[in-house]
Design an enzyme around this catalytic site. Structure first.
Site, PDB file in Angstrom:
ATOM      1  N   LYS A  48       0.848  -1.193   0.206  1.00  0.00           N
ATOM      2  CA  LYS A  48       0.028   0.082   0.064  1.00  0.00           C
ATOM      3  C   LYS A  48       0.888   1.246  -0.093  1.00  0.00           C
ATOM      4  O   LYS A  48       0.629   2.256  -0.613  1.00  0.00           O
ATOM      5  CB  LYS A  48      -0.795  -0.238   1.101  1.00  0.00           C
ATOM      6  CG  LYS A  48      -1.851  -0.990   1.017  1.00  0.00           C
ATOM      7  CD  LYS A  48      -2.658  -1.437   2.384  1.00  0.00           C
ATOM      8  CE  LYS A  48      -3.812  -2.561   2.370  1.00  0.00           C
ATOM      9  NZ  LYS A  48      -4.421  -2.719   3.471  1.00  0.00           N
ATOM     10  N   GLN A  92      -4.293  -1.568   9.662  1.00  0.00           N
ATOM     11  CA  GLN A  92      -4.294  -2.849   8.996  1.00  0.00           C
ATOM     12  C   GLN A  92      -4.761  -3.881  10.022  1.00  0.00           C
ATOM     13  O   GLN A  92      -4.563  -4.112  11.109  1.00  0.00           O
ATOM     14  CB  GLN A  92      -2.762  -3.215   8.498  1.00  0.00           C
ATOM     15  CG  GLN A  92      -2.663  -4.452   7.834  1.00  0.00           C
ATOM     16  CD  GLN A  92      -3.410  -4.668   6.334  1.00  0.00           C
ATOM     17  OE1 GLN A  92      -3.492  -3.534   5.811  1.00  0.00           O
ATOM     18  NE2 GLN A  92      -3.722  -5.626   5.894  1.00  0.00           N
ATOM     19  N   ASP A 115     -11.131   2.702   4.543  1.00  0.00           N
ATOM     20  CA  ASP A 115     -11.165   1.283   4.430  1.00  0.00           C
ATOM     21  C   ASP A 115     -12.531   1.078   4.305  1.00  0.00           C
ATOM     22  O   ASP A 115     -13.033  -0.200   4.083  1.00  0.00           O
ATOM     23  CB  ASP A 115     -10.524   0.773   5.383  1.00  0.00           C
ATOM     24  CG  ASP A 115      -9.251  -0.242   5.197  1.00  0.00           C
ATOM     25  OD1 ASP A 115      -9.387  -0.645   4.121  1.00  0.00           O
ATOM     26  OD2 ASP A 115      -8.592  -0.368   6.069  1.00  0.00           O
TER      27      ASP A 115
HETATM   28  N1  GUN Z   1      -6.703  -6.952   6.324  1.00  0.00           N
HETATM   29  C1  GUN Z   1      -7.010  -7.679   5.231  1.00  0.00           C
HETATM   30  N2  GUN Z   1      -7.620  -7.030   4.298  1.00  0.00           N
HETATM   31  C2  GUN Z   1      -7.574  -5.793   4.677  1.00  0.00           C
HETATM   32  C3  GUN Z   1      -8.038  -4.488   4.055  1.00  0.00           C
HETATM   33  O1  GUN Z   1      -8.717  -4.205   3.022  1.00  0.00           O
HETATM   34  N3  GUN Z   1      -7.924  -3.481   5.084  1.00  0.00           N
HETATM   35  C4  GUN Z   1      -7.224  -3.507   6.390  1.00  0.00           C
HETATM   36  N4  GUN Z   1      -7.251  -2.392   6.986  1.00  0.00           N
HETATM   37  N5  GUN Z   1      -6.793  -4.694   6.613  1.00  0.00           N
HETATM   38  C5  GUN Z   1      -6.860  -5.734   6.020  1.00  0.00           C
END
Ligand code: GUN
Length: 281
Positions: A48, A92, A115
């Site tokens: 990311k 995350q 998110d």
């Molecule tokens: N863990 C697995 N997929 C995601 C996601 O799309 N966003 C976040 N913040 N954590 C994750």
């Protein structure tokens, strides 16, 4: 068989985002918070961060120890909520067990919740109002749309009912006019659902869960799973080799939904920056 090329579409979306930021003179800022030392989470966070750098966003990564307290994490989020250079905040998941994920997600101001996990944005999605939509399901919808695959009036089966993927994807599909079934861990016979589906989306993290005998000829298959085999190979939840012979269209793993998740996160961050700066959408 049509291969749904998420990597190619994601690259194009990223080029478009980069160009739009230049035109607008906008520098969206994303803060990504990683708690603990889960290796896959670290890899996702790094991807990311690199994507942000590629498109010219300001990216800030915060790494907190596994032993950090919930209060420390909430203090950091409060700072970022008030930070004018930051337009999107992403924590995350999963978080360590001693931290209450709901409390953390609800502490992010909804207009920086790129998110789409805050109940405010979940509620807006459920009532078919504009808001932030979780990146993976949003990426699935964008990929289908790019290939002019309409879900309107189609029978869609989603295998997996997580807050991150299955539930928001079901809502997006419903909002787009599909008839949606959601299978989960308690579903007695998943094949009974998938065999009747025009579109099958699966994201549970189990290699070869969906086999050729579970798919209707000409179905669209969207593989949202990511599994690392003992051999080191990366595969999805679908037996790609055999299912691809029967499907009309299918996403590869890697190169399908994964890159679309990144593209959607960047789109959400750009949207947040434009809203905060008062740029017309
Ligand atoms: N863990 C697995 N997929 C995601 C996601 O799309 N966003 C976040 N913040 N954590 C994750």
């Amino acid at each position: 068989m049509i291969l749904l090329d998420g990597k190619g579409l994601s690259d194009k979306i990223q080029r478009d985002i980069s160009r739009e930021c230049e035109t607008l003179g906008l520098k969206p800022g994303l803060a990504v918070i990683l708690v603990g030392d889960d290796a896959p989470s670290r890899a996702y966070v790094n991807m990311k961060e690199r994507a942000c750098q590629r498109v010219g966003f300001a990216s800030r990564k915060y790494e907190l120890a596994q032993s950090c307290t919930q209060g420390e994490l909430l203090d950091l989020i409060a700072e970022l909520n008030a930070d004018f250079e930051i337009h999107g905040i992403l924590v995350q998941l999963p978080l360590p067990k001693h931290i209450d994920t709901s409390v953390v997600l609800e502490s992010i101001v909804p207009h920086k919740d790129v998110d789409g996990f805050h109940p405010y944005n979940v509620g807006r999605l459920n009532t078919n109002l504009d808001g932030f939509v979780p990146a993976t399901p949003l990426g699935v919808m964008s990929l289908l749309e790019a290939y002019e695959i309409s879900v309107r009036g189609r029978d869609v089966v989603i295998v997996g009912a997580s807050n991150i993927v299955g539930r928001p994807l079901a809502t997006l599909m419903l909002n787009a006019g599909a008839s949606v079934s959601v299978c989960h861990i308690l579903t007695k016979d998943v094949g009974e659902y998938t065999r009747r589906a025009d579109i099958v989306c699966v994201g549970v993290g189990k290699a070869n869960l969906i086999t050729e005998s579970m798919i209707k000829p000409g179905a669209i298959v969207v593989d949202i799973g990511i599994n690392r085999l003992d051999s080191g190979a990366l595969v999805g939840d679908v037996d790609f080799e055999n299912v691809s012979k029967k499907a009309l269209a299918i996403t590869p793993v890697p190169g399908g939904v994964g890159p679309m998740t990144i593209a959607s996160l960047l789109q959400n961050t750009l949207k947040a920056a434009k809203q905060i700066q008062g740029v017309a959408q």
